[in-house]
Design an enzyme around this catalytic site. Structure first.
Site, PDB file in Angstrom:
ATOM      1  N   ASP A   8       0.922  -1.172   0.055  1.00 33.25           N
ATOM      2  CA  ASP A   8      -0.114   0.006  -0.014  1.00 33.25           C
ATOM      3  C   ASP A   8       0.874   1.210   0.036  1.00 33.25           C
ATOM      4  O   ASP A   8       2.172   1.212   0.430  1.00 33.25           O
ATOM      5  CB  ASP A   8      -0.873   0.184   1.160  1.00 33.25           C
ATOM      6  CG  ASP A   8      -1.954   1.175   1.419  1.00 33.25           C
ATOM      7  OD1 ASP A   8      -2.431   1.358   0.154  1.00 33.25           O
ATOM      8  OD2 ASP A   8      -1.873   1.800   2.175  1.00 33.25           O
ATOM      9  N   SER A   9       0.253   2.489  -0.311  1.00 28.65           N
ATOM     10  CA  SER A   9       1.001   3.590  -0.190  1.00 28.65           C
ATOM     11  C   SER A   9       1.583   3.955   1.197  1.00 28.65           C
ATOM     12  O   SER A   9       2.192   5.054   1.633  1.00 28.65           O
ATOM     13  CB  SER A   9       0.089   4.676  -0.565  1.00 28.65           C
ATOM     14  OG  SER A   9      -1.085   4.825   0.253  1.00 28.65           O
ATOM     15  N   CYS A  71      -4.419  -1.461  -2.023  1.00 29.37           N
ATOM     16  CA  CYS A  71      -4.614  -0.027  -2.386  1.00 29.37           C
ATOM     17  C   CYS A  71      -5.640  -0.081  -3.374  1.00 29.37           C
ATOM     18  O   CYS A  71      -5.228  -0.358  -4.560  1.00 29.37           O
ATOM     19  CB  CYS A  71      -3.168   0.552  -2.438  1.00 29.37           C
ATOM     20  SG  CYS A  71      -3.155   2.398  -2.950  1.00 29.37           S
ATOM     21  N   ASN A  72      -6.726   1.044  -3.355  1.00 31.93           N
ATOM     22  CA  ASN A  72      -7.497   0.908  -4.280  1.00 31.93           C
ATOM     23  C   ASN A  72      -6.932   1.761  -5.462  1.00 31.93           C
ATOM     24  O   ASN A  72      -7.398   1.677  -6.526  1.00 31.93           O
ATOM     25  CB  ASN A  72      -8.866   1.650  -3.876  1.00 31.93           C
ATOM     26  CG  ASN A  72      -9.711   0.949  -2.881  1.00 31.93           C
ATOM     27  OD1 ASN A  72     -10.617   0.070  -3.252  1.00 31.93           O
ATOM     28  ND2 ASN A  72      -9.339   0.681  -1.708  1.00 31.93           N
ATOM     29  N   THR A  73      -6.289   2.841  -4.920  1.00 33.77           N
ATOM     30  CA  THR A  73      -5.599   3.780  -6.044  1.00 33.77           C
ATOM     31  C   THR A  73      -4.779   2.976  -6.956  1.00 33.77           C
ATOM     32  O   THR A  73      -4.750   3.150  -8.265  1.00 33.77           O
ATOM     33  CB  THR A  73      -5.037   4.888  -5.242  1.00 33.77           C
ATOM     34  OG1 THR A  73      -5.878   5.409  -4.329  1.00 33.77           O
ATOM     35  CG2 THR A  73      -4.532   5.890  -6.124  1.00 33.77           C
ATOM     36  N   GLU A 149      -1.990   8.327   8.210  1.00 36.35           N
ATOM     37  CA  GLU A 149      -0.550   8.235   8.371  1.00 36.35           C
ATOM     38  C   GLU A 149       0.275   8.886   9.657  1.00 36.35           C
ATOM     39  O   GLU A 149       1.173   8.162   9.906  1.00 36.35           O
ATOM     40  CB  GLU A 149      -0.041   8.982   7.004  1.00 36.35           C
ATOM     41  CG  GLU A 149      -0.313   7.926   5.798  1.00 36.35           C
ATOM     42  CD  GLU A 149       0.384   6.671   5.668  1.00 36.35           C
ATOM     43  OE1 GLU A 149       1.527   6.404   6.013  1.00 36.35           O
ATOM     44  OE2 GLU A 149      -0.588   5.698   5.413  1.00 36.35           O
ATOM     45  N   CYS A 181     -11.254   3.230   0.080  1.00 30.09           N
ATOM     46  CA  CYS A 181      -9.775   3.347   0.148  1.00 30.09           C
ATOM     47  C   CYS A 181      -9.528   2.750   1.497  1.00 30.09           C
ATOM     48  O   CYS A 181     -10.216   2.564   2.254  1.00 30.09           O
ATOM     49  CB  CYS A 181      -9.272   4.862   0.433  1.00 30.09           C
ATOM     50  SG  CYS A 181      -7.829   5.249   0.982  1.00 30.09           S
ATOM     51  N   THR A 182      -8.188   1.816   1.294  1.00 28.73           N
ATOM     52  CA  THR A 182      -7.953   0.850   2.374  1.00 28.73           C
ATOM     53  C   THR A 182      -7.331   1.690   3.939  1.00 28.73           C
ATOM     54  O   THR A 182      -7.699   0.970   4.832  1.00 28.73           O
ATOM     55  CB  THR A 182      -6.943  -0.145   2.012  1.00 28.73           C
ATOM     56  OG1 THR A 182      -5.844   0.629   1.518  1.00 28.73           O
ATOM     57  CG2 THR A 182      -7.348  -1.125   1.046  1.00 28.73           C
ATOM     58  N   HIS A 183      -7.324   2.642   3.627  1.00 33.49           N
ATOM     59  CA  HIS A 183      -7.107   3.729   4.766  1.00 33.49           C
ATOM     60  C   HIS A 183      -8.529   3.993   5.691  1.00 33.49           C
ATOM     61  O   HIS A 183      -8.497   4.129   6.838  1.00 33.49           O
ATOM     62  CB  HIS A 183      -6.333   5.179   4.521  1.00 33.49           C
ATOM     63  CG  HIS A 183      -4.966   5.073   4.319  1.00 33.49           C
ATOM     64  ND1 HIS A 183      -4.463   4.625   3.029  1.00 33.49           N
ATOM     65  CD2 HIS A 183      -3.966   5.293   4.945  1.00 33.49           C
ATOM     66  CE1 HIS A 183      -2.921   4.503   3.255  1.00 33.49           C
ATOM     67  NE2 HIS A 183      -2.761   5.228   4.130  1.00 33.49           N
TER      68      HIS A 183
HETATM   69  N1  DGL Z   1      -4.856   3.167   0.744  1.00 34.81           N
HETATM   70  C1  DGL Z   1      -5.084   3.739  -0.417  1.00 34.81           C
HETATM   71  C2  DGL Z   1      -6.235   3.330  -1.229  1.00 34.81           C
HETATM   72  O1  DGL Z   1      -6.792   2.119  -1.053  1.00 34.81           O
HETATM   73  C3  DGL Z   1      -4.369   4.877  -0.956  1.00 34.81           C
HETATM   74  C4  DGL Z   1      -4.348   6.282  -0.403  1.00 34.81           C
HETATM   75  C5  DGL Z   1      -3.371   7.173  -0.841  1.00 34.81           C
HETATM   76  O2  DGL Z   1      -2.359   7.136  -0.856  1.00 34.81           O
HETATM   77  O3  DGL Z   1      -3.930   8.154  -1.389  1.00 34.81           O
HETATM   78  O4  DGL Z   1      -6.544   4.052  -2.178  1.00 34.81           O
END
Ligand code: DGL
Length: 268
Positions: A8-9, A71-73, A149, A181-183
């Site tokens: 992930d990011s 990570c969805n992105t 974060e 978004c996984t966050h």
């Molecule tokens: N966790 C991420 C997602 O699922 C990335 C969020 C990000 O870095 O902007 O999209």
């Protein structure tokens, strides 16, 4: 037994790792957080694709049998390219708009995701497959990932920003909210404070891990074991803080796994 890479990011993919440790504790995991470059969601499509590819190639070089792009992105922008360049199973994460459309009673569904996910061809192609009797209120969660974060998921600052992002979703009368978004599962407490307990929250980590399990079975690498596997945390920013955040955010007890943290670049 398998070695599984989870990328992930930043710390968002821990929501997927948590579910993987719950369903598949016997495997070894490498969790790779590119926190030095988070958020991805506000970067260009080209940048996200190139960097996600570098990260996944790194995991493949560590000997991973499968990689979860948690990570969805990165999934939205880069998964086709990653799959075309790597020969191991690559499992992605997509906003759960399909289950949301099926579960919504009033046909009004909020989708909170990054800007890069919402503008992606992949997301819009998925949206186009759904019946138009369901209305999707799409909202980019700008600024939320940096707060998570920074360990501020439950802070007043996050609550204020989240309140602004969720206002259009609330005003439209949505009865279902997709955490795209996984966050964002780490914001569930704050989301409940703002939207109450009746709204249905959709997070796809369970489906993602079931897909991982199927892929491991196809590779004949999903044997049962009484022993838990290990978790290696790799960060491009600060491995000590990644491990501390993992201990804080994961509902699984990391003491049940041998775990350690290293900086990206310190592993060959
Ligand atoms: N966790 C991420 C997602 O699922 C990335 C969020 C990000 O870095 O902007 O999209």
């Amino acid at each position: 037994m398998a070695l599984i890479g989870v990328f992930d990011s930043g710390v968002g993919g821990l929501s997927i790792l948590d579910e993987a440790l719950r369903q598949l504790p016997q495997h070894d995991y490498i969790y790779l957080a590119d926190s030095a470059n988070a958020p991805y969601g506000e970067k260009s499509n080209e940048w996200i694709t190139a960097r996600s590819l570098v990260m996944c190639k790194y995991l493949a070089n560590q000997g991973c049998d499968a990689i979860v792009v948690a990570c969805n992105t990165a999934t939205a922008q880069a998964i086709a390219q990653i799959r075309s360049e790597l020969s191991i199973p690559i499992i992605g994460v997509e906003p759960g708009i399909k289950p949301a459309a099926m579960q919504s009673q009033n046909g009004i569904v909020g989708v909170l995701a990054t800007e890069a996910t919402l503008r992606s061809d992949k997301f819009n192609a998925l949206l186009a497959t759904l019946p138009d009797d369901c209305r999707f209120i799409k909202q980019a969660g700008a600024g939320l990932v940096p707060l998570i974060e920074a360990g501020k998921a439950d802070s007043e600052e996050t609550l204020d920003l989240l309140g602004k992002h969720l206002a259009p979703i609330l005003d439209a009368g949505s009865d279902t909210l997709v955490l795209g978004c996984t966050h964002y599962p780490f914001l569930s407490k704050s989301i409940r404070r703002l939207l109450g307990t009746t709204i249905t929250l959709i997070d796809t980590s369970d489906a993602v891990v079931r897909q991982l399990k199927r892929q491991l079975e196809a590779l004949d690498k999903n044997s049962e074991s009484k022993k838990n596997g290990s978790v290696t945390f790799i960060s491009s920013k600060n491995e000590v803080s990644l491990l501390a955040m993992a201990k804080d955010l994961l509902s699984n007890d990391l003491n049940l796994h041998s775990s350690h943290a290293v900086m990206l670049g310190e592993m060959s």
